[in-house]
Design an enzyme around this catalytic site. Structure first.
Site, PDB file in Angstrom:
ATOM      1  CB  ALA A 111      14.588  26.063 -40.289  1.00  0.00           C
ATOM      2  N   GLY A 113      12.598  30.199 -39.025  1.00  0.00           N
ATOM      3  CA  GLY A 113      12.932  31.505 -39.560  1.00  0.00           C
ATOM      4  C   GLY A 113      12.271  32.731 -38.956  1.00  0.00           C
ATOM      5  CE  LYS A 115      14.782  33.002 -31.447  1.00  0.00           C
ATOM      6  NZ  LYS A 115      14.105  31.719 -31.732  1.00  0.00           N
ATOM      7  CG  ASP A 133      17.690  24.438 -39.821  1.00  0.00           C
ATOM      8  OD1 ASP A 133      17.481  25.144 -38.821  1.00  0.00           O
ATOM      9  OD2 ASP A 133      17.501  23.196 -39.829  1.00  0.00           O
ATOM     10  NE  ARG A 138      13.402  22.976 -37.520  1.00  0.00           N
ATOM     11  CZ  ARG A 138      12.693  23.293 -36.432  1.00  0.00           C
ATOM     12  NH1 ARG A 138      11.710  22.509 -36.054  1.00  0.00           N
ATOM     13  NH2 ARG A 138      12.989  24.357 -35.739  1.00  0.00           N
ATOM     14  CB  CYS A 230      13.014  27.645 -26.119  1.00  0.00           C
ATOM     15  SG  CYS A 230      13.099  26.183 -27.136  1.00  0.00           S
TER      16      CYS A 230
HETATM   17  N1  SAM Z   1      15.956  30.192 -34.937  1.00  0.00           N
HETATM   18  C1  SAM Z   1      14.761  29.463 -35.342  1.00  0.00           C
HETATM   19  C2  SAM Z   1      13.566  30.400 -35.320  1.00  0.00           C
HETATM   20  O1  SAM Z   1      13.589  31.375 -34.563  1.00  0.00           O
HETATM   21  O2  SAM Z   1      12.597  30.182 -36.070  1.00  0.00           O
HETATM   22  C3  SAM Z   1      14.564  28.219 -34.489  1.00  0.00           C
HETATM   23  C4  SAM Z   1      15.777  27.307 -34.483  1.00  0.00           C
HETATM   24  S1  SAM Z   1      15.545  25.750 -33.675  1.00  0.00           S
HETATM   25  C5  SAM Z   1      15.676  26.154 -32.003  1.00  0.00           C
HETATM   26  C6  SAM Z   1      17.086  24.939 -33.984  1.00  0.00           C
HETATM   27  C7  SAM Z   1      17.342  24.592 -35.441  1.00  0.00           C
HETATM   28  O3  SAM Z   1      18.699  24.167 -35.563  1.00  0.00           O
HETATM   29  C8  SAM Z   1      16.510  23.442 -35.986  1.00  0.00           C
HETATM   30  O4  SAM Z   1      15.766  23.893 -37.090  1.00  0.00           O
HETATM   31  C9  SAM Z   1      17.554  22.396 -36.424  1.00  0.00           C
HETATM   32  O5  SAM Z   1      17.201  21.755 -37.631  1.00  0.00           O
HETATM   33  C10 SAM Z   1      18.792  23.253 -36.617  1.00  0.00           C
HETATM   34  N2  SAM Z   1      20.092  22.579 -36.496  1.00  0.00           N
HETATM   35  C11 SAM Z   1      20.458  21.583 -35.656  1.00  0.00           C
HETATM   36  N3  SAM Z   1      21.752  21.278 -35.816  1.00  0.00           N
HETATM   37  C12 SAM Z   1      22.239  22.116 -36.780  1.00  0.00           C
HETATM   38  C13 SAM Z   1      23.514  22.289 -37.392  1.00  0.00           C
HETATM   39  N4  SAM Z   1      24.564  21.539 -37.038  1.00  0.00           N
HETATM   40  N5  SAM Z   1      23.644  23.233 -38.343  1.00  0.00           N
HETATM   41  C14 SAM Z   1      22.583  23.991 -38.715  1.00  0.00           C
HETATM   42  N6  SAM Z   1      21.356  23.870 -38.168  1.00  0.00           N
HETATM   43  C15 SAM Z   1      21.176  22.940 -37.213  1.00  0.00           C
END
Ligand code: SAM
Length: 300
Positions: A111, A113, A115, A133, A138, A230
């Site tokens: 999320a 989303g 990517k 996620d 999100r 990032c």
């Molecule tokens: N890939 C997304 C995009 O391009 O739109 C952005 C992802 S963001 C950097 C990291 C995400 O990892 C957050 O939405 C967070 O809620 C989720 N997250 C954190 N720990 C997690 C876990 N153990 N399992 C799944 N998702 C997790």
């Protein structure tokens, strides 16, 4: 005197959503809408644009580049899901993973989303795209975004990726994983003042990132794994990849885009970095890991 925050000076990037339209159609539409198309960029300075001029990016095939002040949030093409507003660097992971149409793919921390929708476009909506996620809110935003983008091959789950069972039959054909885990966000130009490098926080993020990578590596049919953050900190980037390689000898780094101007810190020059000064993007890191072919061949 009044200095503009550097984020305001980054170009605006628009990814054309190939599930709904083509680059050609978007370019034509925007030309009729008063924008001036200047062809394909060939060097970094071509990405510094004025007023309504725009170009095609030189590294990513479906990316258009606009001046820093451009805002498409109210534009028809955005509302209809024909274009996605996504920084150039954040288009690298899905582009480099390049899962074939029909393949089974996991987006581990998905999320909101952007990517995921990029992966679906590359897969032409064919195959299976499992997206996880931890954050329900999100994930709700993500459903809206994917609907608008016309993505249909996804299976969303509000689940901790670390608790997803790699031996479950539904994941038996997963060959591609995109891992974009939570990070310090220190590469986000607009956040830079708020993300002072707290060593304790970095260490705990790095430990989480490594656990996610190690978990991804346990999916039985995995071939390729892309890792991105990032963050600009070595602790969350090259150090995590080096630790992973040490613990997983069946994986190796794939050398990425030789023409890309910024590399991973030595010795991990196969990886890419991105920054305001060298790539006109937010700060970013990406690594592509591949399982050795010997490790994939089935034992008799
Ligand atoms: N890939 C997304 C995009 O391009 O739109 C952005 C992802 S963001 C950097 C990291 C995400 O990892 C957050 O939405 C967070 O809620 C989720 N997250 C954190 N720990 C997690 C876990 N153990 N399992 C799944 N998702 C997790």
């Amino acid at each position: 005197e009044a200095q503009m925050p550097p984020g305001e000076q980054l170009p605006r990037y628009v990814r054309v959503n190939s599930l709904k339209t083509t680059v050609e159609d978007v370019v034509d539409y925007l030309k009729r809408d008063g924008y001036t198309y200047q062809g394909q960029a060939s060097r970094l300075d071509d990405l510094t644009l004025k007023s309504k001029n725009f170009v095609k990016d030189m590294h990513l095939p479906e990316l258009l580049v606009f001046s820093p002040k451009t805002d498409f949030h109210d534009h028809f093409l955005y509302k209809a899901g024909h274009i996605i507003l996504q920084d150039k660097a954040s288009c690298l992971p899905a582009h480099l993973l390049n899962p074939p149409s029909g393949s089974h793919v996991i987006d581990a921390c998905a999320a909101p989303g952007n990517k995921t929708s990029h992966l679906a476009a590359i897969m032409k909506n064919k195959g299976r795209l499992f997206a996880f996620d931890l954050d329900a809110k999100r994930l709700a935003t993500m459903s809206t975004l994917l609907l608008r983008a016309g993505v249909t091959c996804q299976q969303l789950a509000n689940q901790d990726f670390l608790k997803v069972n790699p031996d479950s039959p539904q994941y038996k054909d997963v060959e591609y994983v995109l891992l974009d885990p939570s990070c310090s966000g220190s590469g986000m130009v607009c956040l830079q003042d708020r993300t002072a490098a707290d060593q304790t926080r970095l260490a705990s993020l790095a430990a989480f990132q490594l656990r996610c990578l190690n978990h991804a590596a346990t999916f039985p049919r995995l071939k390729r794994l892309v890792y991105s953050t990032c963050s600009i900190h070595r602790q969350e980037n090259e150090d995590v990849i080096a630790a992973f390689l040490q613990q997983n000898s069946t994986f190796r780094l794939v050398p990425l885009l030789p023409q890309w101007p910024e590399r991973g810190l030595e010795p991990l020059s196969q990886c890419l970095r991105a920054s305001t000064s060298k790539t006109r993007t937010h700060g970013f890191f990406v690594a592509l890991l591949e399982k050795h072919s010997e490790a994939l061949s089935s034992t008799p």
